[in-house]
Design an enzyme around this catalytic site. Structure first.
Site, PDB file in Angstrom:
ATOM      1  N   LYS A 183      54.501  69.178  53.968  1.00  0.00           N
ATOM      2  CA  LYS A 183      54.534  70.445  53.222  1.00  0.00           C
ATOM      3  C   LYS A 183      53.970  70.175  51.827  1.00  0.00           C
ATOM      4  O   LYS A 183      54.709  69.985  50.865  1.00  0.00           O
ATOM      5  CB  LYS A 183      55.968  70.989  53.179  1.00  0.00           C
ATOM      6  CG  LYS A 183      56.026  72.483  52.912  1.00  0.00           C
ATOM      7  CD  LYS A 183      57.357  73.059  53.331  1.00  0.00           C
ATOM      8  CE  LYS A 183      57.555  74.475  52.855  1.00  0.00           C
ATOM      9  NZ  LYS A 183      56.706  75.465  53.514  1.00  0.00           N
ATOM     10  N   GLU A 219      49.441  76.765  64.625  1.00  0.00           N
ATOM     11  CA  GLU A 219      50.552  77.583  64.134  1.00  0.00           C
ATOM     12  C   GLU A 219      50.086  78.912  63.588  1.00  0.00           C
ATOM     13  O   GLU A 219      48.910  79.228  63.627  1.00  0.00           O
ATOM     14  CB  GLU A 219      51.438  76.799  63.166  1.00  0.00           C
ATOM     15  CG  GLU A 219      50.765  76.179  61.991  1.00  0.00           C
ATOM     16  CD  GLU A 219      51.737  75.321  61.170  1.00  0.00           C
ATOM     17  OE1 GLU A 219      52.940  75.601  61.145  1.00  0.00           O
ATOM     18  OE2 GLU A 219      51.249  74.387  60.509  1.00  0.00           O
TER      19      GLU A 219
HETATM   20  C1  LIG Z   1      52.790  75.914  57.551  1.00  0.00           C
HETATM   21  C2  LIG Z   1      54.211  76.232  57.893  1.00  0.00           C
HETATM   22  N1  LIG Z   1      54.589  76.180  59.179  1.00  0.00           N
HETATM   23  C3  LIG Z   1      55.856  76.443  59.548  1.00  0.00           C
HETATM   24  C4  LIG Z   1      56.820  76.815  58.638  1.00  0.00           C
HETATM   25  C5  LIG Z   1      58.199  77.103  59.069  1.00  0.00           C
HETATM   26  O1  LIG Z   1      59.056  76.045  58.739  1.00  0.00           O
HETATM   27  P1  LIG Z   1      60.603  76.277  58.495  1.00  0.00           P
HETATM   28  O2  LIG Z   1      61.172  76.852  59.736  1.00  0.00           O
HETATM   29  O3  LIG Z   1      61.160  74.949  58.203  1.00  0.00           O
HETATM   30  O4  LIG Z   1      60.704  77.227  57.341  1.00  0.00           O
HETATM   31  C6  LIG Z   1      56.469  76.901  57.287  1.00  0.00           C
HETATM   32  C7  LIG Z   1      57.463  77.277  56.272  1.00  0.00           C
HETATM   33  O5  LIG Z   1      58.116  76.439  55.727  1.00  0.00           O
HETATM   34  C8  LIG Z   1      55.138  76.603  56.895  1.00  0.00           C
HETATM   35  O6  LIG Z   1      54.765  76.676  55.616  1.00  0.00           O
END
Ligand SMILES: Cc1ncc(COP(=O)(O)O)c(C=O)c1O
Length: 337
Positions: A183, A219
């Site tokens: 992230k 995604e």
């Molecule tokens: C690129 C991306 N994919 C997936 C997610 C979903 O992750 P989470 O369920 O941990 O919020 C996020 C958000 O955090 C994201 O920024």
């Protein structure tokens, strides 16, 4: 806070009372500090500004009907921030520091926790940045960890209603051996143009395909993708997607509900065969997908724009009930404060 319209909050920034900060110098973390400033003062050659040496997280606290505050799976966010830090050569933020910052910042901003009936929540934004000066491309020797909070409503403006998603091959978010699984800000910079394109064309977001072959689903904007078929919860396995904590939780809940679960490459040709599809993440929990348009192939797949599918709705309600303390937390996901 009588003048906040809690039930109409956007997913946006609102000034609160305080944030907390901690500095890494000479190879160790200092003491957590409290600040009422909304700005930071950093070196003009800081690595976070030039080389994107930064990582962030996103997690939420919820007010329950019982008056208790619950934070959802923070240990997973702390772990993911560690993975991101290691991925781009930043120091680990220890769990104890992450937890101390989280508890302190929620305590200092308690009046910004939205009331239970509003459906809103308090969003935590932990941030780790390289503050040391470098001009050559290398890791900084000084870092700052900070955490602020802001009250938020649902991420997707339509709420728990199906949205339209766009498949595009014009852009990639992350390379196969790149930083997609961390992230880190660079991934989000790389996604801005495609998300704008989707918004401009009337879509909620973009579905990214794998950058190598453009055959498999990666995604959905800032959320993971899942599909339901034959009592099975299916979600993509890929090196370049962020491991979503919501997705991980939905897999467990689907298994609790007696469903099968599969984490495997998901080919785009499978899309028409799915009974339900959705995007999942902290911001929305689940955003049901009612329609996917593959613009390059001029194909539209419809799943129903009227309402969410029954499995998505059940999973959504179950996860929300755990977050708000209305259902037993059998997996020990919530920290009550
Ligand atoms: C690129 C991306 N994919 C997936 C997610 C979903 O992750 P989470 O369920 O941990 O919020 C996020 C958000 O955090 C994201 O920024």
């Amino acid at each position: 806070m009588e003048n906040i319209n809690w039930s109409n909050l956007p997913f946006g920034y609102m000034k609160t009372n305080y944030n907390v900060r901690c500095y890494y110098r000479d190879g160790k973390w200092g003491k957590l500090e409290i600040s009422s400033e909304e700005t930071i003062n950093i070196h003009i050659a800081a690595t976070c500004l030039h080389y994107g040496q930064q990582s962030f997280e996103g997690l939420k606290a919820f007010y329950g009907k019982d008056g208790k505050i619950r934070i959802f799976r923070w240990e997973e966010n702390a772990k993911r921030m560690r993975d991101s830090a290691r991925g781009i050569l930043m120091p680990d933020v220890p769990d104890e520091l992450f937890k101390e910052a989280m508890l302190k910042v929620v305590e200092l901003n308690r009046e910004f926790l939205p009331p239970q009936e509003s459906g809103a929540s308090l969003y935590f934004r932990p941030l780790l940045i390289g503050t040391g000066a470098q001009v050559g491309v290398k890791a900084a020797d000084e870092y700052m960890f900070l955490m602020f909070v802001t009250p938020v409503g649902p991420y997707f403006k339509a709420g728990f209603k199906p949205v339209k998603m766009l498949i595009t091959r014009e852009y990639d978010r992350a390379a196969p051996l790149g930083t997609g699984r961390y992230k880190v800000g660079g991934n989000y910079a790389a996604s801005l143009a495609s998300i704008k394109k989707a918004h401009d064309e009337g879509f909620a977001n973009v579905i990214y395909l794998d950058a190598r072959t453009k055959q498999y689903i990666d995604e959905c904007g800032p959320a993971n993708f899942f599909a339901i078929k034959d009592n099975t919860y299916i979600t993509p396995k890929s090196e370049s997607i962020l491991p979503s904590i919501t997705n991980m939780s939905l897999i467990t809940l689907a298994e609790d509900m007696g469903m099968k679960t599969e984490r495997r490459p998901v080919h785009i040709d499978e899309l028409p065969s799915f009974e339900e599809v959705g995007a999942c993440g902290t911001a929305a929990v689940i955003s049901p997908i009612g329609m996917i348009v593959d613009a390059d192939k001029e194909v539209t797949m419809e799943y129903g724009m009227e309402k969410a599918g029954p499995v998505s709705e059940k999973l959504y309600n179950k996860l929300r009930a755990i977050q708000y303390g209305e259902e037993k937390d059998i997996h020990n996901w919530v920290t009550v404060i």
